[in-house]
Scaffold this motif. Structure first.
Motif, short mmCIF file in Angstrom:
data_model
loop_
_atom_site.label_atom_id
_atom_site.label_comp_id
_atom_site.label_asym_id
_atom_site.label_seq_id
_atom_site.Cartn_x
_atom_site.Cartn_y
_atom_site.Cartn_z
N LYS A 7 30.04 81.78 -18.16
CA LYS A 7 30.10 80.78 -19.22
C LYS A 7 30.30 79.38 -18.64
N LEU A 8 31.13 79.29 -17.61
CA LEU A 8 31.41 77.99 -17.00
C LEU A 8 30.22 77.48 -16.18
N LEU A 9 29.53 78.37 -15.49
CA LEU A 9 28.47 77.94 -14.57
C LEU A 9 27.12 77.78 -15.24
N VAL A 10 26.79 78.65 -16.18
CA VAL A 10 25.46 78.58 -16.81
C VAL A 10 25.52 78.36 -18.32
N GLY A 11 26.72 78.31 -18.88
CA GLY A 11 26.86 78.00 -20.28
C GLY A 11 26.67 79.15 -21.24
N LYS A 12 26.48 80.37 -20.70
CA LYS A 12 26.27 81.54 -21.54
C LYS A 12 27.16 82.70 -21.09
N ALA A 13 27.61 83.49 -22.06
CA ALA A 13 28.39 84.69 -21.74
C ALA A 13 27.42 85.81 -21.38
N ASP A 14 26.93 85.79 -20.16
CA ASP A 14 25.85 86.66 -19.71
C ASP A 14 26.31 88.12 -19.65
N ILE A 15 25.57 89.01 -20.32
CA ILE A 15 25.95 90.43 -20.38
C ILE A 15 25.75 91.13 -19.05
N PRO A 16 24.58 91.05 -18.41
CA PRO A 16 24.44 91.69 -17.10
C PRO A 16 25.45 91.19 -16.08
N ALA A 17 25.80 89.91 -16.16
CA ALA A 17 26.80 89.37 -15.25
C ALA A 17 28.16 90.02 -15.48
N THR A 18 28.48 90.29 -16.73
CA THR A 18 29.75 90.95 -17.05
C THR A 18 29.78 92.36 -16.48
N VAL A 19 28.66 93.09 -16.62
CA VAL A 19 28.58 94.44 -16.06
C VAL A 19 28.74 94.37 -14.54
N ASN A 20 28.05 93.43 -13.90
CA ASN A 20 28.17 93.30 -12.46
C ASN A 20 29.58 92.90 -12.04
N GLY A 21 30.28 92.16 -12.91
CA GLY A 21 31.68 91.82 -12.63
C GLY A 21 32.55 93.06 -12.58
N VAL A 22 32.31 94.00 -13.50
CA VAL A 22 33.03 95.28 -13.48
C VAL A 22 32.77 96.01 -12.17
#
Length: 431
Positions: free
Chosen positions: A259-274
């Motif tokens: 959200k901070l870097l690209v302005g969106k709550a990216d879903i694949p990014a969240t999965v990769n964070g897990v």
């Protein structure tokens, strides 16, 4: 039934369940990677998980397990080929009371995960025959050497390296091999513009990506908690706790960072964070306190998202972000014990020394850094040698025409989604 027989039965049941969970990670990877790639490659990407585990099973049984855990020297095991020699040939595993066959099955599951990670670097453009050749070499001669160094009585284990369930042994190895493959293969057609700026090539199914991530999160309890290979003292529950806390922190940290870097709550990014958090806590789950697990997971989730953007801007086309998720996070997790290893947990495990923040000085941190550098250097060198030879002989990459049509049809003769044929025909008619 006496106490020892009851202990054997319970430990064996737990390790068998844990092995099944880790093997089931192949299903999680199939959904995650298929969902993260294009429709025309989905059947190929999912199907290679079966090929991966089949190759790993045979190669590790024949040679890999002996090199990893067989009695030998500080660099390789030299006994126990084809599981011969019984328990006496594998003294490095004598601490666990479960049968040798079960020890093999559990460790095989780890090799399968590492190879699946390595193959992420080939996604959407690698030849199927290369999977076979490199997979055999990886499971017989690459993964087992590092496994022996750390877990099989090798020189890193003798130094007290702390890698409880494989941030380096499993994840960093697979990630470095994936990175080498990614570099030698080059980017997918259309990934970068003439000025070097990247184009987004979205995966075809975010639901698959999320479901794959959830399956992996669940199966990771077998990965980490199962590595205790015992239930009697209940320590496996503590390992499960730190594992879950890290994963949760990684999800939130990745979401906020996106959200901070690209302005969106990216879903694949969240999965990769897990996944990145799970990779990081894999080394340290038995050595750190719960608060440190949260810190480690959050750091891995946030840094992994940033590095995935950074590497892409530098011209690296890593379709499933294998190096960021498993490599960068693997380094973070391995190094973290040199900072956060708790004296009480070091005493329980009997491995290494307390971390820097607990007054242990730089000793454990030094060992962890040496372990990361040594493992990465070996895997990179051997992987590059093997893949470079393959590139110059049979080639690593499918033709441009095959890549454009998709690996489902070019390598396997049918689409993962038969409806895709209709889509292509309509486009051709329109043009």
């Amino acid at each position: 039934m006496d106490a020892s027989a009851i202990t054997l039965a319970l430990d064996s049941l737990w390790v068998m369940l844990a092995a099944i969970l880790v093997i089931a990670m192949q299903g999680g990877f199939a959904l995650l990677e298929a969902g993260s790639t294009r429709m025309k490659n989905s059947g190929h990407v999912a199907g290679k998980q079966i090929i991966s585990f089949a190759i790993a099973s045979l190669g590790f049984w024949a040679i890999g397990f002996a090199i990893t855990f067989g009695n030998g020297n500080s660099f390789i095991g030299t006994s126990g080929w084809f599981l011969s020699g019984g328990e006496d040939a594998f003294s490095s595993l004598s601490w666990a009371v479960v049968p040798l066959e079960l020890k093999f099955l559990f460790q095989l599951a780890f090799v399968g995960v590492s190879l699946a990670i390595a193959w992420g670097g080939f996604a959407e453009r690698g030849k199927l025959i290369v999977y076979f050749i490199f997979g055999i070499i990886f499971t017989m001669f690459i993964y087992p050497v590092i496994g022996h160094w750390v877990w099989g009585g090798g020189w890193l284990g003798s130094m007290g390296m702390q890698d409880f369930a494989g941030s380096t042994v499993v994840h960093l190895q697979g990630a470095v091999a994936a990175l080498v493959a990614t570099i030698l293969l080059g980017p997918r057609i259309g990934k970068f513009n003439k000025d070097g700026s990247p184009n987004i090539i979205p995966g075809h199914n975010q639901v698959y990506t999320v479901l794959g991530g959830i399956i992996l999160w669940i199966c990771w309890f077998g990965f980490n908690a199962g590595s205790t290979m015992a239930v009697g003292d209940g320590f496996f529950t503590y390992v499960a706790l730190t594992t879950n806390l890290a994963a949760a922190a990684g999800a939130i940290a990745a979401l906020v960072t996106a959200k901070l870097l690209v302005g969106k709550a990216d879903i694949p990014a969240t999965v990769n964070g897990v996944l990145a958090a799970l990779v990081a806590i894999t080394a340290s789950c038995a050595f750190v306190e719960p608060w440190a697990a949260v810190v480690i997971g959050a750091a891995a989730g946030a840094v992994t998202f940033w590095t995935s953007i950074y590497f892409e801007k530098k011209g690296l086309d890593d379709p499933v972000y294998a190096f960021s998720v498993h490599g960068i996070a693997g380094v973070i997790g391995t190094i973290s014990t040199g900072l956060f290893a708790s004296p009480r947990l070091v005493e329980i495990t009997g491995i290494g020394q307390p971390g820097l923040f607990y007054g242990g000085g730089f000793a454990q941190l030094f060992v962890q850094v040496i372990g990361v550098l040594g493992a990465a250097a070996y895997v990179a060198a051997v992987s590059f040698a093997v893949l470079f030879i393959l590139k110059k002989t049979i080639g690593l990459r499918v033709s441009a025409e095959e890549e454009m049509s998709g690996l489902d049809i070019s390598e396997h003769g049918s689409y993962g989604y038969p409806e895709h044929i209709g889509i292509i025909n309509k486009k051709n008619q329109a043009s």
